[in-house]
Design an enzyme around this catalytic site. Structure first.
Site, mmCIF file in Angstrom:
data_model
loop_
_atom_site.group_PDB
_atom_site.id
_atom_site.type_symbol
_atom_site.label_atom_id
_atom_site.label_comp_id
_atom_site.label_asym_id
_atom_site.label_seq_id
_atom_site.Cartn_x
_atom_site.Cartn_y
_atom_site.Cartn_z
ATOM 1 N N GLY A 79 0.753 -1.247 0.000
ATOM 2 C CA GLY A 79 0.000 0.000 0.000
ATOM 3 C C GLY A 79 0.780 1.292 0.000
ATOM 4 N N GLY A 109 3.556 -3.641 -3.917
ATOM 5 C CA GLY A 109 3.366 -3.927 -5.343
ATOM 6 C C GLY A 109 3.695 -2.669 -6.121
ATOM 7 N N ARG A 110 2.755 -1.717 -6.043
ATOM 8 C CA ARG A 110 2.885 -0.455 -6.771
ATOM 9 C C ARG A 110 4.228 0.246 -6.511
ATOM 10 N NH1 ARG A 110 -1.799 2.431 -7.983
ATOM 11 N NH2 ARG A 110 -2.838 1.218 -6.375
ATOM 12 N N CYS A 142 -13.783 1.879 -29.011
ATOM 13 C CA CYS A 142 -15.090 2.366 -29.404
ATOM 14 C C CYS A 142 -15.924 2.582 -28.153
ATOM 15 C CB CYS A 142 -15.728 1.318 -30.298
ATOM 16 S SG CYS A 142 -16.504 2.055 -31.681
ATOM 17 N N GLU A 143 -15.529 3.544 -27.364
ATOM 18 C CA GLU A 143 -16.178 3.778 -26.074
ATOM 19 C C GLU A 143 -15.740 5.152 -25.577
ATOM 20 O OE1 GLU A 143 -16.427 0.476 -23.585
ATOM 21 O OE2 GLU A 143 -16.279 1.620 -21.727
ATOM 22 N N TYR A 158 -10.908 4.187 -12.336
ATOM 23 C CA TYR A 158 -10.768 4.897 -11.044
ATOM 24 C C TYR A 158 -10.577 6.402 -11.155
ATOM 25 C CZ TYR A 158 -8.698 0.181 -10.283
ATOM 26 O OH TYR A 158 -8.416 -1.158 -10.276
ATOM 27 N N ARG A 171 -6.881 2.465 -16.019
ATOM 28 C CA ARG A 171 -7.005 3.037 -14.680
ATOM 29 C C ARG A 171 -7.776 4.347 -14.623
ATOM 30 N NH1 ARG A 171 -3.246 4.276 -11.655
ATOM 31 N NH2 ARG A 171 -4.113 3.453 -9.733
#
Ligand code: LLP
Length: 431
Positions: A248, A292-293, A361-362, A334, A330
């Site tokens: 974290g 991780g990050r 296409c969004e 988020y 991401r």
């Protein structure tokens, strides 16, 4: 620059770990992930050194490989003598293929299947981080069948809210992960685990969330977890030997994010833990953490080619690129913020306000809004910084767009670590 591995060379090109990103875009094509291997190694060593020094000699980081999982990164972890955490049999499979010692692998997840459990135990996995009773019973049954004892840690929720965004907020009582200390379920979970044959409960785990920028939430979690450990010792005569405080630690994505000194943060958490242990006369457990990050994010840069610039009179400008939510979902998921620049014009004034849009296409397929760049032209190389974590790992083939290659850079030298997916690869499972 946002991080010290980024710079601009005499041609005005963005460099990563000394390598000219524009030359790499030419050599490997776009879109392209770049990964600074040197940076990841430095971070592994920082965590290892700090945890040994400030916690206890047997304390260590586990790389939370969900952040970025492919053969090359597990080989690197192995080389750096890192243990890893995996969250699926798929991650475990790749870690084993990369030659990792199964004893150094910790298996997470809140819905492990019987086949996951069997696969991991047959491989000789070091630890399960057990989430719930149903799973524990399955581990116990198979351990008995195999005539062995499986080491486990029990996942608890300490009831800490680190105030990051909801999708990564996992330590609260109301969570799909683990058992809550506050409701008494953690104690019941432990007592059940202790009664099961074939299982050795060595300690406990918690993970409170992601993108945390100071030591306070970790110290708060340590208070709750150590309080639980002390209660178990006093009431049940059980002394846990392992405490896993999860991952974290935050990463700087944009200039306004704080810079976090990992060594110093761990020093403060370590001092806090030593204080608690002294006050409660509890032997310092082996402390594990699961970054991780913070191990891989700032090692990554994604390169795209600008396809067109569209200005809607009276509204705004869209810069469309040859990638998007399929390689970096991401922002779509988020609203995560990123820093972008033109890698081939890194010294030009960034005075053009725009939305950077992907090719899906969004309409939600965006890399970011209200971003500033030098006014881009078709063919410019657009770099998105700090994409090492949760980009390749979360990539998809939506719209049947192929996945990007990964080029690793070590001390300025580049090598292809993941080749670009082909259309044939994409349909290889389709009968
Ligand atoms: N340990 C556990 C049990 C976790 O669930 C996580 C992340 C970590 C460690 C590593 O946390 P880190 O050091 O990377 O913050 N896809 C989201 C992030 C999800 C994180 C899930 N768990 C994103 O793109 O931000």
């Amino acid at each position: 620059m946002l991080h010290t591995n980024l710079a601009v060379n005499e041609k005005g090109h963005l460099t990563l770990c000394g390598a000219d990103t524009v030359a790499l875009a030419k050599k490997y094509g776009t879109p392209l992930y770049l990964l600074d291997e040197t940076r990841i190694r430095e971070k592994c060593r920082t965590y290892q050194r700090a945890m040994k020094t400030y916690f206890s000699p047997e304390s260590k980081p586990l790389y939370a490989s969900k952040a970025l999982s492919f053969l090359g990164v597990y080989r690197l972890a192995k080389d750096e003598e890192m243990a890893v955490d995996v969250v699926s049999a798929g991650e475990l499979y790749i870690a084993l293929k990369a030659g990792m010692d199964p004893g150094n692998i910790y298996f997470h997840g809140n819905a492990k299947t019987v086949s996951d459990i069997r696969f991991a135990m047959d491989a000789g996995i070091g630890y399960f981080v057990a989430d719930n009773e149903a799973e524990l019973c399955r581990i116990s049954e198979y351990a008995v069948e195999r005539g062995m004892v499986q080491h486990v840690l029990l996942r608890l929720t300490p009831g800490i809210d680190p105030h990051t965004f909801d999708a990564v907020n996992t330590g609260k009582v109301d969570s799909k992960f683990g058992s809550a200390i506050e409701t008494g379920q953690a104690k019941a979970f432990f007592m059940r685990a202790r009664a099961l044959p074939g299982i050795s409960v060595d300690g406990f785990h918690c993970h409170i969330g992601s993108q945390i920028f100071d030591e306070k939430p970790f110290c708060d979690a340590a208070d709750r977890m150590m309080g639980f450990l002390v209660m178990l010792r006093d009431e049940l005569g059980y002394t846990a030997s392992v405490l896993n405080l999860g991952g974290g630690i935050g990463v700087r994505y944009v200039e306004s994010d704080p810079y976090i000194d990992i060594d110093h943060t761990l020093q403060l958490v370590g001092a806090h833990l030593h204080r608690i242990c002294e006050e409660t006369d509890f032997p310092m457990p082996q402390i594990l953490m699961e970054p991780g990050r913070s191990l891989v994010a700032d090692a990554g840069v994604t390169l795209y080619e600008v396809q067109n610039v569209k200005t809607i009179t009276g509204y705004k400008s869209y810069v469309s690129i040859d990638g998007g939510m399929t390689d970096n979902p991401r922002y779509a998921l988020y609203r995560s913020r990123y820093t972008v620049m033109l890698a081939n014009r890194a010294r030009d004034d960034a005075d053009f306000l725009c939305t950077v849009a992907g090719r899906c296409c969004e309409s939600g397929d965006l890399i970011g809004e209200d971003m500033t760049l030098p006014k881009p032209e078709e063919g410019d190389i657009l770099a998105v910084l700090v994409t090492g974590a949760y980009n390749y790992a979360m990539a998809s083939n939506y719209n049947c767009i192929t996945k990007l290659p990964i080029v690793m850079i070590a001390d300025g030298a580049d090598r292809l670590a993941v080749r670009r997916q082909t259309y044939a690869d994409m349909i290889s499972c389709q009968l």
